[in-house]
Scaffold this motif. Structure first.
Motif, PDB file in Angstrom:
ATOM      1  N   THR A  78      35.351 -10.265  10.967  1.00 49.42           N
ATOM      2  CA  THR A  78      35.518  -8.777  10.339  1.00 49.42           C
ATOM      3  C   THR A  78      35.082  -8.542   8.669  1.00 49.42           C
ATOM      4  O   THR A  78      34.701  -9.605   8.295  1.00 49.42           O
ATOM      5  CB  THR A  78      37.202  -8.263  10.366  1.00 49.42           C
ATOM      6  N   VAL A  79      34.672  -7.416   8.222  1.00 55.12           N
ATOM      7  CA  VAL A  79      34.298  -6.966   7.259  1.00 55.12           C
ATOM      8  C   VAL A  79      35.034  -7.490   6.131  1.00 55.12           C
ATOM      9  O   VAL A  79      34.665  -8.046   4.934  1.00 55.12           O
ATOM     10  CB  VAL A  79      33.745  -5.691   7.015  1.00 55.12           C
ATOM     11  N   ASN A  80      36.477  -7.518   6.248  1.00 56.24           N
ATOM     12  CA  ASN A  80      37.418  -7.975   5.377  1.00 56.24           C
ATOM     13  C   ASN A  80      37.416  -9.164   5.184  1.00 56.24           C
ATOM     14  O   ASN A  80      37.413  -9.904   3.964  1.00 56.24           O
ATOM     15  CB  ASN A  80      38.960  -7.328   5.577  1.00 56.24           C
ATOM     16  N   ASN A  81      37.462 -10.097   6.293  1.00 55.42           N
ATOM     17  CA  ASN A  81      37.379 -11.542   6.108  1.00 55.42           C
ATOM     18  C   ASN A  81      35.886 -12.098   5.509  1.00 55.42           C
ATOM     19  O   ASN A  81      36.188 -12.869   4.927  1.00 55.42           O
ATOM     20  CB  ASN A  81      37.491 -12.059   7.525  1.00 55.42           C
ATOM     21  N   MET A  82      34.803 -11.478   5.924  1.00 55.87           N
ATOM     22  CA  MET A  82      33.662 -11.980   5.095  1.00 55.87           C
ATOM     23  C   MET A  82      33.777 -11.660   3.658  1.00 55.87           C
ATOM     24  O   MET A  82      33.239 -12.389   2.943  1.00 55.87           O
ATOM     25  CB  MET A  82      32.668 -11.352   5.933  1.00 55.87           C
TER      26      MET A  82
ATOM     27  N   ASP B  42      36.357 -11.315   1.713  1.00 61.24           N
ATOM     28  CA  ASP B  42      37.159 -12.265   1.225  1.00 61.24           C
ATOM     29  C   ASP B  42      36.427 -13.728   0.893  1.00 61.24           C
ATOM     30  O   ASP B  42      36.696 -14.271  -0.293  1.00 61.24           O
ATOM     31  CB  ASP B  42      38.293 -12.672   2.208  1.00 61.24           C
ATOM     32  N   ILE B  43      35.695 -14.034   1.775  1.00 66.75           N
ATOM     33  CA  ILE B  43      34.744 -15.270   1.476  1.00 66.75           C
ATOM     34  C   ILE B  43      33.791 -14.934   0.551  1.00 66.75           C
ATOM     35  O   ILE B  43      33.875 -15.904  -0.216  1.00 66.75           O
ATOM     36  CB  ILE B  43      34.166 -15.818   2.797  1.00 66.75           C
TER      37      ILE B  43
ATOM     38  N   SER C   2      24.162 -19.171  15.994  1.00 65.81           N
ATOM     39  CA  SER C   2      24.882 -18.456  15.060  1.00 65.81           C
ATOM     40  C   SER C   2      24.673 -18.523  13.649  1.00 65.81           C
ATOM     41  O   SER C   2      23.957 -19.470  13.235  1.00 65.81           O
ATOM     42  CB  SER C   2      26.350 -18.804  15.380  1.00 65.81           C
ATOM     43  N   ILE C   3      25.584 -17.816  12.984  1.00 64.00           N
ATOM     44  CA  ILE C   3      25.677 -17.736  11.542  1.00 64.00           C
ATOM     45  C   ILE C   3      27.126 -18.010  11.084  1.00 64.00           C
ATOM     46  O   ILE C   3      27.878 -17.244  11.570  1.00 64.00           O
ATOM     47  CB  ILE C   3      25.053 -16.411  10.809  1.00 64.00           C
ATOM     48  N   ILE C   4      27.341 -19.025  10.399  1.00 62.93           N
ATOM     49  CA  ILE C   4      28.614 -19.668   9.957  1.00 62.93           C
ATOM     50  C   ILE C   4      28.728 -19.169   8.540  1.00 62.93           C
ATOM     51  O   ILE C   4      28.084 -19.568   7.580  1.00 62.93           O
ATOM     52  CB  ILE C   4      29.034 -20.836  10.384  1.00 62.93           C
ATOM     53  N   ILE C   5      29.629 -18.391   8.250  1.00 66.92           N
ATOM     54  CA  ILE C   5      30.117 -18.060   6.709  1.00 66.92           C
ATOM     55  C   ILE C   5      31.465 -18.806   6.229  1.00 66.92           C
ATOM     56  O   ILE C   5      32.543 -18.408   6.836  1.00 66.92           O
ATOM     57  CB  ILE C   5      30.086 -16.526   6.498  1.00 66.92           C
ATOM     58  N   LEU C   6      31.592 -19.424   5.437  1.00 68.01           N
ATOM     59  CA  LEU C   6      32.715 -20.235   5.165  1.00 68.01           C
ATOM     60  C   LEU C   6      32.893 -20.683   3.762  1.00 68.01           C
ATOM     61  O   LEU C   6      32.134 -20.509   3.102  1.00 68.01           O
ATOM     62  CB  LEU C   6      32.771 -21.462   5.888  1.00 68.01           C
ATOM     63  N   ASN C   7      34.369 -20.583   3.412  1.00 69.50           N
ATOM     64  CA  ASN C   7      34.732 -21.336   2.056  1.00 69.50           C
ATOM     65  C   ASN C   7      35.589 -22.258   2.224  1.00 69.50           C
ATOM     66  O   ASN C   7      35.984 -22.509   3.628  1.00 69.50           O
ATOM     67  CB  ASN C   7      35.005 -20.149   1.026  1.00 69.50           C
ATOM     68  N   THR C   8      36.493 -22.667   1.447  1.00 67.66           N
ATOM     69  CA  THR C   8      37.644 -23.760   1.744  1.00 67.66           C
ATOM     70  C   THR C   8      38.648 -23.104   2.494  1.00 67.66           C
ATOM     71  O   THR C   8      39.441 -23.991   3.116  1.00 67.66           O
ATOM     72  CB  THR C   8      37.948 -24.196   0.325  1.00 67.66           C
ATOM     73  N   ALA C   9      38.894 -21.844   2.503  1.00 72.15           N
ATOM     74  CA  ALA C   9      39.933 -21.263   3.478  1.00 72.15           C
ATOM     75  C   ALA C   9      39.931 -20.459   4.409  1.00 72.15           C
ATOM     76  O   ALA C   9      40.405 -20.733   5.603  1.00 72.15           O
ATOM     77  CB  ALA C   9      40.722 -20.159   2.248  1.00 72.15           C
TER      78      ALA C   9
END
Length: 128
Positions: free
Chosen positions: A23-27, A29-30, A98-105
């Protein structure tokens, strides 16, 4: 030594992140964390990544790793690319590519078929 630290950081980053809905919000946040990675899973044997820490970008491929300061215009190019690809996400698609967007959380996986041409264009514009 720096490559080992970067690799270990990436492994820890991937293992700790909780998969969340794309979701836009989750992305956002990252992205707001200012310490995140975007992985480009192009096929079964090829994954490239861009890691960001404040105003530094680390671009990693199987052949090389480049580290540089990211400009505002470059950040906008990456942002525009992610926004355009986000619109193409379909949960019924395969996880590769795919495209994976991530941080520690958090970790968001965008299942996007055939994005490699647009990605190559981005890499060319960024001169990576």
């Amino acid at each position: 030594m720096k490559k080992i630290i970067l690799l270990l950081s990436l492994i820890i980053l991937v293992s700790c992140a909780q998969e969340v809905d794309p979701t836009v919000n989750n992305m956002n946040d990252i992205f707001d964390s200012k310490d995140f990675t975007i992985e480009f899973v192009l096929d079964d044997s090829r994954t490239e990544s861009m890691s960001f820490i404040e105003d530094i970008i680390v671009y990693k491929t199987a052949k090389e790793t480049k580290r540089s300061t990211i400009t505002f215009d470059e950040a906008l190019l990456i942002n525009d690319f992610i926004q355009s690809q986000f619109k193409l996400h379909d949960a019924s698609n395969s996880e590769i590519p795919s495209i994976i967007i991530l941080n520690t959380a958090k970790k968001v996986t965008l299942k996007i078929p055939k994005y490699e041409a647009a990605y190559s264009n981005l890499i060319t514009k960024l001169e990576l």
